[in-house]
Design a protein around this motif. Structure first.
Motif, PDB file in Angstrom:
ATOM      1  N   SER A 296     -56.948  54.854 -10.686  1.00 49.56           N
ATOM      2  CA  SER A 296     -56.956  54.286 -12.026  1.00 49.56           C
ATOM      3  C   SER A 296     -56.082  53.030 -12.041  1.00 49.56           C
ATOM      4  O   SER A 296     -55.065  52.937 -11.357  1.00 49.56           O
ATOM      5  N   GLY A 297     -56.557  52.036 -12.791  1.00 46.35           N
ATOM      6  CA  GLY A 297     -55.798  50.806 -12.941  1.00 46.35           C
ATOM      7  C   GLY A 297     -56.024  49.768 -11.851  1.00 46.35           C
ATOM      8  O   GLY A 297     -55.536  48.643 -11.960  1.00 46.35           O
ATOM      9  N   GLN A 298     -56.755  50.108 -10.817  1.00 45.93           N
ATOM     10  CA  GLN A 298     -56.982  49.137  -9.738  1.00 45.93           C
ATOM     11  C   GLN A 298     -58.015  48.090 -10.110  1.00 45.93           C
ATOM     12  O   GLN A 298     -58.863  48.324 -10.972  1.00 45.93           O
TER      13      GLN A 298
ATOM     14  N   ALA B 249     -61.845  36.614  -4.994  1.00 44.87           N
ATOM     15  CA  ALA B 249     -60.566  36.167  -4.425  1.00 44.87           C
ATOM     16  C   ALA B 249     -59.525  35.985  -5.517  1.00 44.87           C
ATOM     17  O   ALA B 249     -58.354  36.287  -5.337  1.00 44.87           O
ATOM     18  N   ARG B 250     -59.960  35.491  -6.660  1.00 48.43           N
ATOM     19  CA  ARG B 250     -59.012  35.207  -7.734  1.00 48.43           C
ATOM     20  C   ARG B 250     -58.538  36.460  -8.438  1.00 48.43           C
ATOM     21  O   ARG B 250     -57.428  36.507  -8.936  1.00 48.43           O
ATOM     22  N   LEU B 251     -59.403  37.476  -8.520  1.00 46.49           N
ATOM     23  CA  LEU B 251     -59.093  38.588  -9.404  1.00 46.49           C
ATOM     24  C   LEU B 251     -58.739  39.903  -8.723  1.00 46.49           C
ATOM     25  O   LEU B 251     -57.876  40.639  -9.194  1.00 46.49           O
ATOM     26  N   ALA B 252     -59.436  40.223  -7.644  1.00 38.52           N
ATOM     27  CA  ALA B 252     -59.278  41.563  -7.087  1.00 38.52           C
ATOM     28  C   ALA B 252     -57.987  41.683  -6.290  1.00 38.52           C
ATOM     29  O   ALA B 252     -57.479  40.701  -5.753  1.00 38.52           O
ATOM     30  N   GLN B 253     -57.447  42.907  -6.280  1.00 36.60           N
ATOM     31  CA  GLN B 253     -56.291  43.169  -5.416  1.00 36.60           C
ATOM     32  C   GLN B 253     -56.798  43.695  -4.084  1.00 36.60           C
ATOM     33  O   GLN B 253     -56.198  43.506  -3.051  1.00 36.60           O
ATOM     34  N   ARG B 254     -57.917  44.390  -4.177  1.00 39.72           N
ATOM     35  CA  ARG B 254     -58.429  45.074  -3.006  1.00 39.72           C
ATOM     36  C   ARG B 254     -59.891  44.697  -2.868  1.00 39.72           C
ATOM     37  O   ARG B 254     -60.583  44.527  -3.872  1.00 39.72           O
ATOM     38  N   LEU B 255     -60.345  44.570  -1.623  1.00 41.83           N
ATOM     39  CA  LEU B 255     -61.718  44.143  -1.401  1.00 41.83           C
ATOM     40  C   LEU B 255     -62.421  45.124  -0.469  1.00 41.83           C
ATOM     41  O   LEU B 255     -61.909  45.454   0.598  1.00 41.83           O
ATOM     42  N   VAL B 256     -63.561  45.601  -0.925  1.00 40.43           N
ATOM     43  CA  VAL B 256     -64.357  46.522  -0.132  1.00 40.43           C
ATOM     44  C   VAL B 256     -65.626  45.790   0.292  1.00 40.43           C
ATOM     45  O   VAL B 256     -66.291  45.178  -0.532  1.00 40.43           O
ATOM     46  N   VAL B 257     -65.918  45.829   1.597  1.00 42.48           N
ATOM     47  CA  VAL B 257     -67.111  45.153   2.110  1.00 42.48           C
ATOM     48  C   VAL B 257     -68.088  46.193   2.600  1.00 42.48           C
ATOM     49  O   VAL B 257     -67.729  47.084   3.382  1.00 42.48           O
TER      50      VAL B 257
ATOM     51  N   LEU C  68     -61.901  40.214 -17.989  1.00 46.77           N
ATOM     52  CA  LEU C  68     -61.760  41.329 -17.045  1.00 46.77           C
ATOM     53  C   LEU C  68     -60.304  41.456 -16.592  1.00 46.77           C
ATOM     54  O   LEU C  68     -59.774  42.562 -16.473  1.00 46.77           O
ATOM     55  N   LYS C  69     -59.669  40.322 -16.356  1.00 46.83           N
ATOM     56  CA  LYS C  69     -58.284  40.329 -15.919  1.00 46.83           C
ATOM     57  C   LYS C  69     -57.412  40.980 -16.999  1.00 46.83           C
ATOM     58  O   LYS C  69     -56.571  41.823 -16.725  1.00 46.83           O
ATOM     59  N   ARG C  70     -57.685  40.590 -18.245  1.00 48.46           N
ATOM     60  CA  ARG C  70     -56.904  41.114 -19.358  1.00 48.46           C
ATOM     61  C   ARG C  70     -57.122  42.614 -19.523  1.00 48.46           C
ATOM     62  O   ARG C  70     -56.195  43.376 -19.745  1.00 48.46           O
ATOM     63  N   LEU C  71     -58.374  43.053 -19.396  1.00 48.86           N
ATOM     64  CA  LEU C  71     -58.674  44.481 -19.510  1.00 48.86           C
ATOM     65  C   LEU C  71     -57.957  45.264 -18.415  1.00 48.86           C
ATOM     66  O   LEU C  71     -57.443  46.356 -18.644  1.00 48.86           O
ATOM     67  N   ASN C  72     -57.945  44.700 -17.226  1.00 50.25           N
ATOM     68  CA  ASN C  72     -57.281  45.369 -16.117  1.00 50.25           C
ATOM     69  C   ASN C  72     -55.780  45.473 -16.389  1.00 50.25           C
ATOM     70  O   ASN C  72     -55.151  46.509 -16.121  1.00 50.25           O
ATOM     71  N   GLU C  73     -55.201  44.421 -16.954  1.00 51.24           N
ATOM     72  CA  GLU C  73     -53.774  44.449 -17.263  1.00 51.24           C
ATOM     73  C   GLU C  73     -53.449  45.511 -18.313  1.00 51.24           C
ATOM     74  O   GLU C  73     -52.339  46.006 -18.389  1.00 51.24           O
TER      75      GLU C  73
END
Lengths: 283, 269
Positions: free
Chosen positions: A32-34, A208-216, A187-192
């Motif tokens: 949650s929160g990611q 690149a700008r928004l995600a903390q984690r990247l799944v490929v 989206l950034k605000r909702l995540n915050e």
């Protein structure tokens, strides 16, 4: 409490000549929160994967749980799971149907059996979250709005269910640069505010700008699951999968090739600018 | 040549186009930019007569879209490709799909064979001719959609955000195919996009706002108006933005920088 996918495999039309494997032994945990970016070329399995996260598809092998509730065809908790995991499809504005913006957004919450006041509160809140002025838009027909506004109405409709996880499949496709900025900012605000977000995108710059984690994901398998910087460090491997790195990172890679001692792992134009200034002002 | 003269278009009492004047010479690669709702797609649909002017004229190679006897010949000269390849493919195999257009025009079978082969070769999809359409990648599907249009031998290709739904490889494939058709086969290209990196390839860029053309010029002239473009809800390619920022920090970088390659050359001098 997370969304957990364990040893998940899925095949479309098994046992027929059209059989096509879509997911193979996928293991993934979304806490949650990611803010997680999910990238992969068309047909890599992204859509199949996200449809497993709220029970639109059921696992053929393996299992999926949302906050410890298992996704099974006859589970009594499916309704609760689908409320917790909001899914915004590609071109969600095609699903608008009500006469007014407020009615369209209220459609989901109404099915939850909430009272009128609570429904109205949620509609106002959801519209605020996507920057649609309640008084200005509530009575308008969703069909007369601009492309970007329609899409925000559709996203508000999902938000009004007050999900804990929000999954969006290419929410910026077809929007102009400003419309894209607006959605990404929201989206950034909702995540915050604590909402977990899974962003499926073909834009390397956006994740690149928004995600903390990247799944490929490639050919139904998760090939990388790491911090955004780590994953974009694999430029060659990503290119081989039909993917790419952010534009500013390409610039850095080419500068480095020409002998400039820049760090390559920059994700935003601001970082890139600082890095070029750092290196060139010492030169 | 395409001649658009004082074109107005109204629907539901709204004026979507408010007097467009635009001439596109043969063989030009013209990019149209503009935010959602600025009138780009409405303009594009006038070029092959999907929409007809409320006032003004659209003339393609001397054919006027408002003269009934010139309408069908005009439409045959202008092929259109849209955003979603899945909405544009109808047959089950690549070859059948590509042949659909010429078959409907009543072209004789031997000629259809040749036109289909050439159209598929033109977008690099000839070796896929027997494949099932639904098993292709997004970029491949979109190239088949382009081939289906090219098999009708148009002089002009109008593409309305053809890469919006594609992954990075698909975007490159489509852009490469379109550039090849323009350079090698001299097809006039009108290309609508929100991707500024793609617009750099244009001979000329037209920027629309509120149903009017508000800016026109080559990529260098248009993209160096960074602030003006942002006010129009648009953007500039990353390399232009970076050069702009570095100039403000005192770097002397030429205004001709549009791509990463050009910026690298300028910085490493």
């Amino acid at each position: 409490m997370p969304i957990v996918l364990q040893n998940l495999s899925y095949t479309y039309q098994p046992g027929t000549p059209y059989e096509s494997p879509a997911l193979h032994d996928v293991n993934l945990t979304i806490k949650s929160g990611q803010f997680v970016g999910l990238i992969g070329h068309t047909g890599s399995g992204k859509s199949t994967l996200i449809q497993h996260c709220n029970g639109l598809l059921f696992p053929m092998t393996g299992q999926v749980t949302v906050d410890d509730m298992a996704i099974l065809p006859k589970s009594k908790e499916l309704k609760e799971i689908r409320r917790k995991v909001g899914l915004v499809f590609q071109y969600p504005e095609h699903q608008l149907f009500e006469e007014t913006v407020a009615l369209d957004i209220a459609f989901g919450p109404k099915t939850l059996g909430l009272d009128q006041d609570e429904i109205q509160r949620r509609v106002r809140w959801a519209m605020k979250m996507v920057d649609l002025d309640y008084e200005k838009f509530k009575e308008l027909s969703p069909f007369g709005l601009s492309g970007g506004e329609k899409r925000r109405v559709a996203i508000a409709g999902v938000l009004a269910m007050q999900p804990k996880y929000l999954i969006l499949d290419e929410p910026c496709a077809g929007l102009d640069p400003k419309g894209r900025e607006e959605i990404l900012y929201q989206l950034k605000r909702l995540n915050e505010k604590g909402l977990a977000i899974i962003l499926v995108s073909h834009s390397m710059d956006d994740v690149a700008r928004l995600a903390q984690r990247l799944v490929v994901i490639d050919q139904g398998r998760i090939v990388y699951d790491d911090s955004v910087r780590q994953v974009f460090g694999k430029a060659k491997e990503l290119a081989a999968m039909g993917l790419d790195v952010p534009e500013v990172m390409k610039l850095m890679m080419q500068l480095k090739e020409k002998g400039l001692a820049v760090h390559q792992d920059v994700l935003t134009i601001e970082e890139g600018q600082d890095e070029i200034l750092r290196v060139l002002s010492h030169a | 040549m395409i001649e658009i003269k004082d074109l107005h278009y109204e629907y539901e009492n709204k004026e979507a186009l408010k007097g467009i004047d635009l001439t596109v010479p043969d063989g030009e690669f013209l990019v149209i930019l503009g935010h959602n709702g600025s009138g780009k797609s409405t303009l594009a649909k006038h070029i092959n007569g999907l929409l007809l002017p409320t006032a003004g004229r659209v003339i393609v190679n001397g054919l006027d879209s408002q003269k009934p006897e010139e309408f069908w010949p005009l439409r045959q000269q202008v092929g259109m490709v849209f955003q979603n390849p899945d909405n544009q493919l109808i047959a089950t195999s690549v070859e059948e799909d590509t042949a659909f257009g010429p078959e409907n025009l009543g072209v004789e079978p031997a000629l259809i064979r040749r036109q289909v082969d050439e159209a598929l070769a033109g977008v690099g999809m000839r070796e896929y001719k027997d494949r099932a359409v639904h098993l292709l990648s997004g970029g491949q599907k979109q190239r088949v959609a382009i081939a289906g249009v090219m098999a009708m031998r148009p002089k002009v290709l109008v593409l309305d955000e053809p890469t919006a739904m594609l992954d990075p490889r698909g975007r490159r494939e489509v852009m490469t195919a379109v550039q090849k058709l323009n350079k090698e086969d001299k097809i006039t290209v009108i290309y609508i996009t929100h991707m500024m990196e793609e617009a750099v390839a244009a001979d000329r860029i037209v920027v629309m706002e509120e149903g009017k053309i508000v800016m026109t010029g080559n990529p260098q002239e248009v993209f160096n108006q960074v602030e003006e473009l942002k006010e129009l809800r648009l953007d500039v390619p990353m390399a232009v933005e970076m050069a702009h920022r570095l100039r403000q920090q005192g770097f002397a970088l030429p205004l001709s920088v549009l791509t990463i390659e050009e910026l690298v050359v300028a910085l490493c001098r």
